[in-house]
Design a protein around this motif. Structure first.
Motif: not given
Length: 412
Positions: A255-261
């Motif tokens: 989820d945190a990874t997706m927030q960078t996109m």
């Protein structure tokens, strides 16, 4: 659409409207978006939203307000006929007046930090050229502008930076017209001219019969590069990319990874066609098939990094022991326990301060050699030595070429 329609006027004079789109941060440099001949329609509003995501406060004025206020046409045969009728009454000098007013209104908005530029398409491409010659916009970009060849006498007045994109097959700005433009502008230090061979007018309009993804992407990268150099905003793409990698490989938080996109990103591991397109698909891929799927001893050794205006190209060695099934790299292959080292290249694209997509490349044959599924003695493929040579260029070259020894005598 995320923007709003505002009134554009100066000193209480006759007003017209425009579509205003704000960046996610709420502020940024200003950008006037000049319409095609179809008015400020849904497509132009989508383009405004796209440039807002790149970090700009975008205003798309209604340049047809004198002919037909609020005109929105579809780019079909009926829309084309109406647009051509509107063009009969369209006057360049009046459009320049509107450009001055729109720029003044945009600069006065509290969301605008820094200077302003202009981007336009088709009719708007010509308006971008006129803006460069007759306004104080710091950078102007025109896509397949129609009629610029008749206005080259104004080139002496050009200020700021000018970028013009042309389609090689464009009958509306044919080779002769481009030759006139290049002769007048091509030697100027503040002008960049690009021709995209094999494509036609409206190659950058998604949904157009002439839309060309390759030319559109390259032109957009060049446009954003020009805007960034003159106006900003300036993002630390390396820091953004390093944060993304940390969340993938260290924190292992999907989820945190997706927030960078961006809202609808995509990832494509080219050799195995693994990844995902869109938020839901890519999150599923990260959560169940990537972030927790890499062997615990996975290492990434940096080789080189190139940072551009909109993307990063990373060259690394990707090293691991094949102790678990790796869905994205070796789908369906049971662990072999073998050591693997492969050169890997990632092209990472950003939109504003968010990662937009990744294209990841490696030599799958080299991977299969190293886990024992391909016999390197039977085919011209290399195993771990390919990775070793990336780090040490003095290691032997041409070892797969049986005829290499034959040329030694010929070269002596």
């Amino acid at each position: 659409m995320s923007g709003t329609t505002i009134s554009i006027s100066e000193h209480g004079n006759t007003s017209f409207t425009g579509y205003l789109a704000l960046p996610p941060s709420g502020s940024g440099p200003g950008l006037i978006l000049c319409q095609e001949i179809f008015g400020v329609n849904a497509h132009i509003r989508e383009v405004a939203d796209l440039y807002a995501q790149e970090g700009y406060v975008v205003l798309a004025p209604d340049f047809f307000w004198r002919q037909a206020e609020g005109c929105e046409l579809e780019p079909d045969e009926a829309g084309m006929q109406k647009a051509m009728a509107l063009l009969e009454a369209f006057r360049d000098d009046e459009a320049v007046e509107d450009l001055h007013v729109a720029l003044a209104v945009l600069r006065a908005r509290p969301e605008v930090t820094g200077d302003c530029g202009v981007v336009g398409f088709c009719l708007g491409g010509k308006l971008a050229y006129l803006a460069a010659a007759h306004t104080d916009a710091s950078v102007c970009v025109g896509y397949y502008g129609v009629g610029i060849e008749h206005l080259v006498d104004r080139a002496h007045a050009l200020r700021g930076r000018l970028v013009l994109h042309f389609a090689g097959n464009d009958a509306h700005c044919n080779e002769a017209a481009r030759a006139t433009i290049f002769a007048a502008l091509g030697q100027r230090d503040n002008v960049s001219l690009y021709v995209y061979q094999g494509v036609d007018h409206a190659f950058a309009r998604f949904g157009s019969p002439h839309f060309d993804k390759s030319a559109s992407t390259l032109a957009h990268d060049r446009t954003i590069g020009a805007l960034r150099r003159v106006l900003g905003p300036h993002y630390d793409l390396e820091a953004l990319w390093e944060r993304h990698l940390q969340l993938e490989f260290e924190t292992r938080d999907a989820d945190a990874t997706m927030q960078t996109m961006v809202a609808e990103p995509y990832v494509n591991h080219v050799p195995t066609m693994t990844g995902g397109v869109g938020y839901a698909s890519l999150r599923r891929f990260y959560q169940h098939h990537f972030i927790h799927a890499n062997p615990p001893d996975t290492r990434q050794i940096p080789v080189s990094r190139t940072v551009g205006a909109t993307q990063i190209v990373d060259e690394i060695l990707f090293c691991f022991t094949h102790t678990r099934e790796i869905d994205w790299l070796l789908p369906g292959i049971a662990p072999t326990g073998r050591q693997v080292e492969i050169p890997l290249v990632g092209i990472v694209k950003f939109r504003g301060d968010k990662l937009c997509h990744e294209h990841i490349y490696w030599d799958q044959a080299s991977v299969l050699v190293q886990i024992g599924l391909i016999d390197a003695g039977e085919l011209p493929v290399a195993g771990m030595e390919a990775a070793r040579k990336v780090m040490d260029e003095t290691l032997p070259s041409n070892t797969l070429m049986n005829r290499w020894s034959e040329s030694e005598m010929l070269s002596s």
